[in-house]
Design a protein around this motif. Structure first.
Motif, mmCIF file in Angstrom:
data_model
loop_
_atom_site.group_PDB
_atom_site.id
_atom_site.type_symbol
_atom_site.label_atom_id
_atom_site.label_comp_id
_atom_site.label_asym_id
_atom_site.label_seq_id
_atom_site.Cartn_x
_atom_site.Cartn_y
_atom_site.Cartn_z
ATOM 1 N N ILE A 52 0.965 -1.748 -0.061
ATOM 2 C CA ILE A 52 0.115 -0.261 -0.006
ATOM 3 C C ILE A 52 1.249 1.654 -0.124
ATOM 4 N N LEU A 53 2.146 1.210 0.868
ATOM 5 C CA LEU A 53 3.032 2.300 1.012
ATOM 6 C C LEU A 53 3.529 2.930 -0.335
ATOM 7 N N ILE A 54 3.949 1.680 -0.674
ATOM 8 C CA ILE A 54 4.621 1.829 -2.173
ATOM 9 C C ILE A 54 3.402 1.995 -3.827
ATOM 10 N N GLY A 55 2.713 1.183 -3.613
ATOM 11 C CA GLY A 55 1.435 2.233 -4.088
ATOM 12 C C GLY A 55 1.433 3.445 -4.088
ATOM 13 N N GLY A 56 0.916 3.846 -3.152
ATOM 14 C CA GLY A 56 0.418 5.450 -2.533
ATOM 15 C C GLY A 56 1.958 6.683 -2.752
ATOM 16 N N PHE A 57 3.106 5.507 -2.986
ATOM 17 C CA PHE A 57 4.400 6.668 -2.783
ATOM 18 C C PHE A 57 4.128 6.964 -4.855
ATOM 19 N N LEU A 58 3.640 6.104 -5.211
ATOM 20 C CA LEU A 58 4.132 5.627 -6.411
ATOM 21 C C LEU A 58 2.648 7.265 -7.526
ATOM 22 N N ILE A 59 1.654 6.949 -6.709
ATOM 23 C CA ILE A 59 0.386 8.413 -6.744
ATOM 24 C C ILE A 59 0.858 8.931 -6.537
ATOM 25 N N ILE A 60 1.532 9.483 -5.112
ATOM 26 C CA ILE A 60 2.111 10.615 -4.965
ATOM 27 C C ILE A 60 3.118 11.335 -5.864
ATOM 28 N N ASP A 61 4.405 10.171 -6.416
ATOM 29 C CA ASP A 61 5.473 10.914 -6.962
ATOM 30 C C ASP A 61 5.232 10.967 -8.699
ATOM 31 N N TYR A 62 3.956 10.412 -8.984
ATOM 32 C CA TYR A 62 3.779 10.874 -10.699
ATOM 33 C C TYR A 62 3.073 11.670 -10.980
ATOM 34 N N LEU A 63 2.006 11.860 -10.257
ATOM 35 C CA LEU A 63 0.593 12.051 -10.355
ATOM 36 C C LEU A 63 1.204 14.042 -10.869
ATOM 37 N N PRO A 64 1.854 14.664 -9.979
ATOM 38 C CA PRO A 64 1.574 15.833 -10.679
ATOM 39 C C PRO A 64 2.811 15.840 -12.066
ATOM 40 N N ASP A 65 3.586 14.837 -12.607
ATOM 41 C CA ASP A 65 3.830 15.264 -13.493
ATOM 42 C C ASP A 65 2.440 14.677 -14.587
ATOM 43 N N PHE A 66 2.086 13.661 -14.657
ATOM 44 C CA PHE A 66 1.339 13.099 -15.454
ATOM 45 C C PHE A 66 0.092 14.414 -15.467
ATOM 46 N N LEU A 67 -0.224 15.143 -14.658
ATOM 47 C CA LEU A 67 -1.252 16.568 -14.943
ATOM 48 C C LEU A 67 -0.432 17.220 -15.503
ATOM 49 N N GLN A 68 0.619 18.219 -15.658
ATOM 50 C CA GLN A 68 1.465 18.724 -16.200
ATOM 51 C C GLN A 68 2.059 18.245 -17.291
ATOM 52 N N TYR A 69 2.266 17.041 -17.799
ATOM 53 C CA TYR A 69 2.188 16.783 -19.315
ATOM 54 C C TYR A 69 1.322 16.688 -20.340
ATOM 55 N N THR A 70 -0.264 16.437 -18.625
ATOM 56 C CA THR A 70 -1.688 16.378 -19.605
ATOM 57 C C THR A 70 -1.692 17.791 -20.287
ATOM 58 N N TYR A 71 -1.481 18.663 -19.344
ATOM 59 C CA TYR A 71 -1.903 20.771 -19.666
ATOM 60 C C TYR A 71 -1.350 20.265 -20.583
ATOM 61 N N LEU A 72 -0.274 20.414 -20.871
ATOM 62 C CA LEU A 72 0.973 20.656 -21.862
ATOM 63 C C LEU A 72 0.879 19.658 -23.640
ATOM 64 N N ALA A 73 -0.088 19.101 -23.330
ATOM 65 C CA ALA A 73 -0.496 18.224 -24.729
ATOM 66 C C ALA A 73 -1.340 19.019 -24.765
ATOM 67 N N PHE A 74 -2.655 19.499 -24.069
ATOM 68 C CA PHE A 74 -4.527 19.811 -24.118
ATOM 69 C C PHE A 74 -3.621 21.532 -24.059
ATOM 70 N N LYS A 75 -2.697 21.906 -23.992
ATOM 71 C CA LYS A 75 -2.515 23.358 -25.096
ATOM 72 C C LYS A 75 -2.057 23.531 -26.224
ATOM 73 N N LYS A 76 -1.217 21.959 -26.275
ATOM 74 C CA LYS A 76 -0.167 22.022 -28.258
ATOM 75 C C LYS A 76 -1.518 21.995 -28.539
ATOM 76 N N GLU A 77 -2.542 20.593 -28.395
ATOM 77 C CA GLU A 77 -3.513 20.645 -28.931
ATOM 78 C C GLU A 77 -4.437 21.517 -28.968
ATOM 79 N N VAL A 78 -5.047 22.637 -28.566
ATOM 80 C CA VAL A 78 -5.789 23.977 -27.947
ATOM 81 C C VAL A 78 -5.313 24.799 -28.968
ATOM 82 N N SER A 79 -3.833 24.878 -29.002
ATOM 83 C CA SER A 79 -3.321 26.259 -29.798
ATOM 84 C C SER A 79 -1.929 25.350 -29.931
ATOM 85 N N PRO A 80 -2.404 25.335 -31.630
ATOM 86 C CA PRO A 80 -1.024 24.420 -32.293
ATOM 87 C C PRO A 80 -0.100 25.852 -33.027
ATOM 88 N N ASN A 81 -1.042 27.053 -32.781
ATOM 89 C CA ASN A 81 0.493 28.115 -34.038
ATOM 90 C C ASN A 81 0.985 28.749 -32.225
#
Length: 181
Positions: A98-127
């Protein structure tokens, strides 16, 4: 539970955590460097580091008693047993998963959200919109790291939701190894 059993569990779980980090973080990140600029020495360095990590993993899982004896982890205690009341080796292993799974989620959720934002931004405004460029912190959309962080989130989720099955599987492996040795 004896102190030796407790240290056996801790060392094996550390080995499992190290393997998960190696497979889902170290290998993909370093392979992405090879895809951008292929150099044989870099590829050799990656294979060497992965081989060393696999050897450490095998040492941590298969030679746990040797590590305990070498470091004298079970010596110097007043009592031979650790009393956890309702905690047995299976419960401790479940807590660790449970601790290992929690650490993985805590460590990688911010990165995933940031990359999701950047991909969304690129799709919305390709120029490119100048107002949105300031919020990206100079990073370009990185689909590879986005996928890696997503995979780590999935592994963390699987560990959190299936900790009981994984514990039974790890204990089954330990019993079959104990019978062959």
């Amino acid at each position: 539970m004896t102190k030796r059993d407790f240290f056996r569990i801790i060392i094996k779980l550390f080995g499992l955590y190290s393997l998960i980090l190696t497979v889902f973080t170290y290998i993909p990140t370093n392979i992405s460097y090879v895809t951008f600029q292929f150099e044989p020495i870099v590829l050799l360095w990656i294979f060497g580091a992965v081989a060393l990590t696999v050897l450490v993993y095998i040492l941590l899982i298969r030679k746990t008693d040797l590590i305990i004896d070498f470091l004298k982890l079970d010596k110097g205690f007043d009592d031979e047993r650790i009393e956890f009341k309702n905690f047995n080796s299976q419960k401790i292993m479940q807590l660790a998963l449970i601790l290992i799974g929690g650490f993985l989620i805590i460590d990688y959720l911010p990165d995933f959200l940031q990359y999701t934002y950047l991909a969304f931004k690129k799709e919305v405004s390709p120029n490119g919109l100048n107002q949105l460029e300031d919020f990206s912190f100079g990073k370009i959309t990185d689909y590879f790291n986005w996928v890696i962080s997503g995979m780590n989130l999935i592994v963390g989720y699987i560990l959190l939701t299936n900790y009981d099955r994984i514990t039974k599987w790890l204990n089954r492996k330990e019993k079959t190894l104990g019978n062959t040795v």
